[in-house]
Every structure is written in structure tokens, then in C-alpha cells.
Design an enzyme around this catalytic site. Structure first.
Site, mmCIF file in Angstrom:
data_model
loop_
_atom_site.group_PDB
_atom_site.id
_atom_site.type_symbol
_atom_site.label_atom_id
_atom_site.label_comp_id
_atom_site.label_asym_id
_atom_site.label_seq_id
_atom_site.Cartn_x
_atom_site.Cartn_y
_atom_site.Cartn_z
ATOM 1 C CB ILE A 1 36.890 -61.332 -16.492
ATOM 2 C CG1 ILE A 1 36.038 -60.409 -15.630
ATOM 3 C CG2 ILE A 1 38.304 -61.473 -15.915
ATOM 4 C CD1 ILE A 1 35.763 -60.944 -14.234
ATOM 5 N N PRO A 2 38.556 -61.342 -19.751
ATOM 6 C CG PRO A 2 40.002 -60.006 -21.013
ATOM 7 C CD PRO A 2 39.008 -59.958 -19.879
ATOM 8 C CB CYS A 3 40.116 -66.038 -18.086
ATOM 9 S SG CYS A 3 38.620 -66.870 -18.641
ATOM 10 C CG HIS A 4 39.808 -65.502 -24.279
ATOM 11 N ND1 HIS A 4 38.921 -64.638 -23.640
ATOM 12 C CD2 HIS A 4 40.184 -64.870 -25.420
ATOM 13 C CE1 HIS A 4 38.776 -63.548 -24.382
ATOM 14 N NE2 HIS A 4 39.520 -63.671 -25.467
ATOM 15 N NE ARG A 5 41.301 -60.627 -25.320
ATOM 16 C CZ ARG A 5 40.441 -59.626 -25.262
ATOM 17 N NH1 ARG A 5 40.519 -58.736 -24.278
ATOM 18 N NH2 ARG A 5 39.512 -59.482 -26.190
#
Length: 187
Positions: A140-144
Site C-alpha cells: 500500500i504505497p503510502c510513500h507516494r
């Protein structure tokens, strides 16, 4: 849905040691790179005290291989990885569904996610909380998810905003660079 036994394993990437946990239904936790296998293992065990260390089955091994490729800079897509998010708030699950649609090298803002969910800007703080509590970062690419104006924003993973910046740079995403905090005021 009945609770399935959870398993985990720790693996090395070019950025450090990661951990992954799963049950019969999907991935339950992911630990972004840290400096040692013990630290990655400890972080998983704190969240999942009954999880058992196990050799990764084929499906999990493929996800581990993809994570290793990701940290080597190879374009990687985790959008079809099965997840178990039953322990998450329903609104957080909606947020995670939206975030999983953000592709390699792209970013969005908390406000844009709120609009996509059909809510007002007042939910941006809730979206930030969902990102901070994301149990499966990278997948779940929360860094994006960045702050308004392309500013980096916070990151609760090991290494904080520096890790977030490294991940986004690895993907070729444009964000404002980290600025050192002001050390003193001149009058």
C-alpha cells in the site's frame, strides 16, 4: 471471516532488512527496510506476537522477490497482491484502496485522496492518520502520498522522511527535497 494463523519471514534488500507477514487470505504486515534482521523481526513480533517464523510459500516468495527488485530500482507493481485488512477501520480500508491505485513514480496529495473519496478537505488529517498507521507500506504505497505543493510530508517508517524521499527518488518521482530544520534565529 475466521482468523487464520499468521506467519512471517525477514529478508534482506539493497536498502536493509524487511519483514513480511501473512495469513491464509493475504499479506497482513510489511516492514520497510531497517538496519538489522533482528529489528525487522522485532517490529513484526510487537504487532503480531502469535505469528510464527516460517519459510515463505511460493506466492509470498514472489512478493519478496518483487520487493527486492523494487529496492534495486526496478519498476514494480504490487496492486494485485492479496491483503488482509480486516483489523482496519472501514474508512482506512477505502483510503488504502485509493492509494493502491497510485502507480510507480507518481504521487498524490492528502487533499486529492479526499476528493477522490468524495469527502472534503477536512478528512485530509484522517487520510494522514491512515498513512501513518498503514500496516503494509510499499504494497500500500503510502510513500507516494505527499503534502500539498509537492512537499514531502511526514513518514512513520524506519528512517522517516529520508526513507520516503529515497523511495520516491528510486521511482523517479519529483518532490521537494528535504530541507534541514532551522537551527537558530538571527535577529
Amino acid at each position: 471471516m475466521s482468523q487464520a494463523a499468521e506467519c512471517y519471514c525477514v529478508f534482506r534488500t539493497t536498502m536493509g532488512f524487511c519483514g513480511i507477514a501473512w495469513d491464509d487470505f493475504g499479506i497482513t504486515r510489511f516492514r520497510l527496510p531497517t538496519g538489522s534482521a533482528e529489528a525487522a523481526r522485532g517490529a513484526l513480533r510487537r504487532r503480531l506476537p502469535s505469528a510464527e517464523p516460517t519459510a515463505a510459500p511460493s506466492e509470498i516468495d514472489q512478493i519478496i522477490a518483487a520487493a527486492k527488485r523494487y529496492f534495486e530500482g526496478e519498476r514494480t507493481d504490487f496492486s494485485d497482491v492479496r491483503l488482509t485488512l480486516d483489523d482496519q477501520d472501514a474508512f482506512f480500508r477505502q483510503i488504502y484502496t485509493v492509494v493502491r491505485q497510485i502507480g510507480w513514480g507518481h504521487t498524490t496529495t492528502y487533499g486529492a485522496i479526499a476528493r477522490q473519496l468524495g469527502t472534503g478537505p477536512e478528512t485530509a488529517r484522517d487520510i494522514g492518520q491512515a498513512m501513518a498507521k498503514n500496516p503494509i507500506p510499499l504494497i500500500i504505497p503510502c510513500h507516494r502520498v505527499v503534502a500539498a505543493g509537492g512537499k514531502l510530508g511526514g513518514f512513520s517508517a524506519p528512517g522517516g522522511s529520508t526513507t520516503k524521499l529515497r523511495m520516491l527518488q528510486l521511482e523517479g518521482a519529483h518532490v521537494e527535497p528535504l530541507r534541514p530544520a532551522q537551527q537558530a534565529f538571527a535577529f
